[in-house]
Write a protein that holds these residues in place. Sequence first.
Motif, mmCIF file in Angstrom:
data_model
loop_
_atom_site.group_PDB
_atom_site.id
_atom_site.type_symbol
_atom_site.label_atom_id
_atom_site.label_comp_id
_atom_site.label_asym_id
_atom_site.label_seq_id
_atom_site.Cartn_x
_atom_site.Cartn_y
_atom_site.Cartn_z
ATOM 1 N N LYS A 52 0.836 -1.204 0.000
ATOM 2 C CA LYS A 52 0.000 0.000 0.000
ATOM 3 C C LYS A 52 0.871 1.255 0.000
ATOM 4 C CE LYS A 52 -4.188 -1.816 2.208
ATOM 5 N NZ LYS A 52 -5.080 -1.703 3.399
ATOM 6 N N ARG A 53 1.922 1.201 0.773
ATOM 7 C CA ARG A 53 2.841 2.345 0.820
ATOM 8 C C ARG A 53 3.527 2.540 -0.528
ATOM 9 N NH1 ARG A 53 7.293 2.975 5.665
ATOM 10 N NH2 ARG A 53 7.939 5.132 5.235
ATOM 11 N N LEU A 54 3.886 1.425 -1.174
ATOM 12 C CA LEU A 54 4.520 1.511 -2.485
ATOM 13 C C LEU A 54 3.554 2.114 -3.504
ATOM 14 C CD1 LEU A 54 6.926 0.884 -4.330
ATOM 15 C CD2 LEU A 54 5.979 -1.413 -4.656
ATOM 16 N N MET A 55 2.295 1.681 -3.482
ATOM 17 C CA MET A 55 1.306 2.237 -4.405
ATOM 18 C C MET A 55 1.121 3.732 -4.178
ATOM 19 S SD MET A 55 0.311 -0.137 -6.457
ATOM 20 C CE MET A 55 1.968 -0.808 -6.361
ATOM 21 N N LYS A 56 1.207 4.168 -2.939
ATOM 22 C CA LYS A 56 1.074 5.595 -2.634
ATOM 23 C C LYS A 56 2.252 6.379 -3.202
ATOM 24 C CE LYS A 56 0.283 8.778 1.216
ATOM 25 N NZ LYS A 56 0.133 8.901 2.699
ATOM 26 N N GLN A 57 3.460 5.801 -3.077
ATOM 27 C CA GLN A 57 4.637 6.471 -3.635
ATOM 28 C C GLN A 57 4.553 6.575 -5.150
ATOM 29 O OE1 GLN A 57 8.447 4.888 -2.144
ATOM 30 N NE2 GLN A 57 7.319 4.004 -0.427
ATOM 31 N N LEU A 58 3.913 5.600 -5.775
ATOM 32 C CA LEU A 58 3.826 5.558 -7.238
ATOM 33 C C LEU A 58 2.539 6.189 -7.741
ATOM 34 C CD1 LEU A 58 5.144 1.908 -7.791
ATOM 35 C CD2 LEU A 58 6.412 4.050 -8.048
ATOM 36 N N GLY A 59 1.968 7.090 -6.976
ATOM 37 C CA GLY A 59 0.695 7.699 -7.346
ATOM 38 C C GLY A 59 0.741 8.455 -8.660
ATOM 39 N N GLU A 60 1.900 9.030 -9.005
ATOM 40 C CA GLU A 60 2.030 9.800 -10.243
ATOM 41 C C GLU A 60 2.850 9.062 -11.299
ATOM 42 O OE1 GLU A 60 3.446 13.703 -9.472
ATOM 43 O OE2 GLU A 60 2.083 14.057 -7.794
ATOM 44 N N ALA A 61 3.166 7.807 -11.069
ATOM 45 C CA ALA A 61 3.957 7.029 -12.023
ATOM 46 C C ALA A 61 3.093 6.621 -13.219
ATOM 47 C CB ALA A 61 4.534 5.794 -11.337
ATOM 48 N N PRO A 62 3.719 6.294 -14.353
ATOM 49 C CA PRO A 62 2.950 5.872 -15.535
ATOM 50 C C PRO A 62 2.106 4.629 -15.243
ATOM 51 C CG PRO A 62 5.222 6.371 -16.133
ATOM 52 C CD PRO A 62 5.162 6.396 -14.642
ATOM 53 N N PHE A 101 11.748 7.380 -16.793
ATOM 54 C CA PHE A 101 11.737 6.457 -15.657
ATOM 55 C C PHE A 101 12.226 7.146 -14.391
ATOM 56 C CE2 PHE A 101 13.368 2.860 -13.115
ATOM 57 C CZ PHE A 101 12.229 2.073 -13.089
ATOM 58 N N HIS A 102 13.260 7.977 -14.529
ATOM 59 C CA HIS A 102 13.777 8.648 -13.338
ATOM 60 C C HIS A 102 12.780 9.648 -12.793
ATOM 61 C CE1 HIS A 102 16.053 11.810 -11.162
ATOM 62 N NE2 HIS A 102 16.637 10.752 -10.622
ATOM 63 N N HIS A 122 9.997 9.455 -7.015
ATOM 64 C CA HIS A 122 8.882 9.341 -6.070
ATOM 65 C C HIS A 122 9.116 8.265 -5.018
ATOM 66 C CE1 HIS A 122 6.608 12.096 -8.553
ATOM 67 N NE2 HIS A 122 6.823 11.328 -9.618
ATOM 68 N N LEU A 123 10.166 7.480 -5.181
ATOM 69 C CA LEU A 123 10.452 6.433 -4.198
ATOM 70 C C LEU A 123 11.141 7.025 -2.983
ATOM 71 C CD1 LEU A 123 11.812 3.686 -6.628
ATOM 72 C CD2 LEU A 123 9.500 3.871 -5.671
ATOM 73 N N GLU A 124 10.883 6.433 -1.847
ATOM 74 C CA GLU A 124 11.522 6.909 -0.623
ATOM 75 C C GLU A 124 13.020 6.659 -0.703
ATOM 76 O OE1 GLU A 124 9.684 5.010 2.653
ATOM 77 O OE2 GLU A 124 7.816 6.155 2.516
ATOM 78 N N PRO A 125 13.843 7.678 -0.452
ATOM 79 C CA PRO A 125 15.296 7.489 -0.528
ATOM 80 C C PRO A 125 15.776 6.593 0.593
ATOM 81 C CG PRO A 125 14.788 9.640 0.391
ATOM 82 C CD PRO A 125 13.470 9.044 -0.046
ATOM 83 N N PRO A 126 16.925 5.963 0.404
ATOM 84 C CA PRO A 126 17.478 5.138 1.485
ATOM 85 C C PRO A 126 17.895 6.021 2.641
ATOM 86 C CG PRO A 126 19.094 5.419 -0.257
ATOM 87 C CD PRO A 126 17.812 6.027 -0.762
ATOM 88 N N ARG A 127 18.021 5.422 3.802
ATOM 89 C CA ARG A 127 18.506 6.164 4.965
ATOM 90 C C ARG A 127 19.903 6.671 4.653
ATOM 91 N NH1 ARG A 127 17.341 6.450 10.398
ATOM 92 N NH2 ARG A 127 19.098 6.792 11.822
ATOM 93 N N PRO A 128 20.150 7.976 4.775
ATOM 94 C CA PRO A 128 21.454 8.514 4.389
ATOM 95 C C PRO A 128 22.578 7.880 5.176
ATOM 96 C CG PRO A 128 19.858 10.279 4.784
ATOM 97 C CD PRO A 128 19.241 9.006 5.278
ATOM 98 N N ALA A 129 23.681 7.636 4.474
ATOM 99 C CA ALA A 129 24.866 7.107 5.154
ATOM 100 C C ALA A 129 25.350 8.137 6.151
ATOM 101 C CB ALA A 129 25.954 6.793 4.132
ATOM 102 N N GLN A 130 25.554 7.699 7.350
ATOM 103 C CA GLN A 130 26.029 8.627 8.380
ATOM 104 C C GLN A 130 27.531 8.782 8.274
ATOM 105 O OE1 GLN A 130 23.808 10.167 10.144
ATOM 106 N NE2 GLN A 130 22.203 8.972 9.162
#
Length: 705
Positions: free
Chosen positions: A600-610, A681-682, A688-696
């Motif tokens: 469900k979270r993935l579908m929300k992130q892809l709300g504006e995707a083709p 694609f980008h 729109h995808l959630e970025p990874p947790r930034p490297a500390q």
Amino acid sequence: MVKGANVGLATLSENAGSVMVSLSWSSPSGEGDADVSVLLLGTDGKVRDNADFYFYNNPAAADGTVQLLGPAPTENGSEDRIRLDLTAFPDEVDRIVIAASRHQRAHFGELENIRLTLADGSGEAMLGFSIIDADTESAFVFGEIYRRADAWKFRAIGQGYDSGLAGLATDYGIGIDEDDDQDGRQDTATGTPDAVDAGGAVDAVDVGNVETAVEVAAAPTAAPDTPVTAQAAARAAALVSVPAPRSAEPAPAEPVAAGPARRLRTAKKKVTLPKAPKPSLAENDAWRGARLFPASSLKSDREREMRATSVLLAVMTQVPEFGRRLTAGFGAPAGRMETFTEVTLPHGDSPKRPDGVIRVERAGKLWTALVETKTNGNPLKGEQIQAYMDIAARRGYEAVITLSNDVALEGSSLVEVKTDGRRKHKVALWHLSWAEVTHQAQLLIRHEGVRNEAHAWLLQELLHYLQHDNSGCHGFQNMGPAWVPVRNGIDEETLSPDDPRAVQVVESWERLIRQVCLRLGGELGTKVVPVQRAKRGTDPQSRRAELASRLCVDGQLRAEIRIEGTPGILGVVADLRMGRLRTSIEIAAPEQGYPLSWVKRLMKQLGEAPADLHVQTLLGGETVGPRGTLEKLRPEPGDLLPKGSERITGFRLSLSKGVGSTRGNAETGFIRGVDAAVDLFHSGVVTHLEPPRPAQRATAVTASV
């Protein structure tokens, strides 16, 4: 060299006053990386102060003695380069330590081909040292350059630290705090180091993803508005410590003899283009704005070459940040630069006129490079470059720089030249693509900034010229003469695995992908590099031959692109038999939560995707997971869940589009099709995808002197 060995640099080269240190490594996953650092030590083996520590937040010395040039992709991994001017270090600098550390204390044992290479001022490799026993270490001292009897020597060290950058730096007198709780980018403003407010603090600016601040010990002053000297500000600006929010309480009106440290921000004010252009005052779209470098009137390739050379060299001279960025990797020192065009130089009975000459003066010494330029699809001519190499060798020049729309590849030279081994003076041959020139200009003007508005305007005019349809400076724009016969051979299933034209197409594909990375990286302001997956020790030609064999079998060209800040590797597959291009990315499943909430979270992130985006669930083992198009999955995201108890490891997102077949740069051509597919694609999926947790990272340093 072996660990512990040492050698005098003067015995290896007569041109060892300025050296290039390259630290390289490769990663089986394509995602491994590390940060280089340099420490300047006195005779006591400690830094004089924290200004002697150069790393990702303090990449260059004001006097040009140390310059971290940043990472660059290689055939099998990544390489970070460091330029050191050994002739300009003060006497109190006794040793120069070369080190590297990994993000979040990842292990160097996960990397392969870890190696240091030292080259002289002409680019000729003098020595190499490989670290073959890396394991759990998260930081390494590769080696050191040190003084001995008024000469510089190099020692191979290879000492590892499980304690990361903090442990390494502590050994040399620097205290580092690593804040692992900082996830996000902090809001920033602009300021200059010598514009100090009443509290002794300068406005913060954004430096990469990390905000840094300097701790300067408070001292009695005559009055709060006493100006800070340029030397003191420059020295303090190199010190970094733990980022902390500015106090809400006003600073005391009167200074005190003792008290908490005052904070001085590290970065100077930079000027970039506004995100949204100002509204035009033109009455309609037919009105054309006046340009400093007009391109529409150019009629011939010769005119384009002369105009492009003159425009580029002039901007390099007037915008120091830009000129330095283009020449530092070629061995040029930091100094006063002058450029010239159409200079006549003697060469037997027929004098030669290179398109340009670059000269840099530092401490009474000159560095000179001849420049040969090509525009549109015109190739470099081997006999012409050979003549310039001979002229440069006779006249004691340091380099010949070729500039064209071609993209250079390791192990595949654009022109063949011969060097006379009997000559003591060696000339380095370098190549620069117009795509790389555009990339560097974009990074400065759109993201990193330049010193003043005039420099920003000049770079903007340069970019407009390079991107004009009539400039001829558009980068790689032709898949080569082998493209059509190879495509026909694939369609007819007559292409032989040992056909050299297949290798030529693979090389053209690699050039195209590198150009895509340059363009995307310049637009985004982040590191975008091709990922090369190859076995250890595989040379570039062998790797390309293997890819050519696969092309003959399945008719596909494959590439992978790593975009900093995205949750996975972007895959690109061109199916020449079907005339389709597929872009894809795999993202890992969350470590916590319920599978239904994940989808469900993935579908929300892809709300504006083709709507025709293809989504597949990845399961452990070889089981094929549920899949479908976004259009069908949006109302029923639960269809992505497996029917059984298989473990979900991630999701694959892919998009397939038709791609042109012509070899050139026309709107319907293959090159434009690849550019458009990656952009779609980008922008439509990856962003729109959630970025990874930034490297500390180690974000701050405090003095311990």
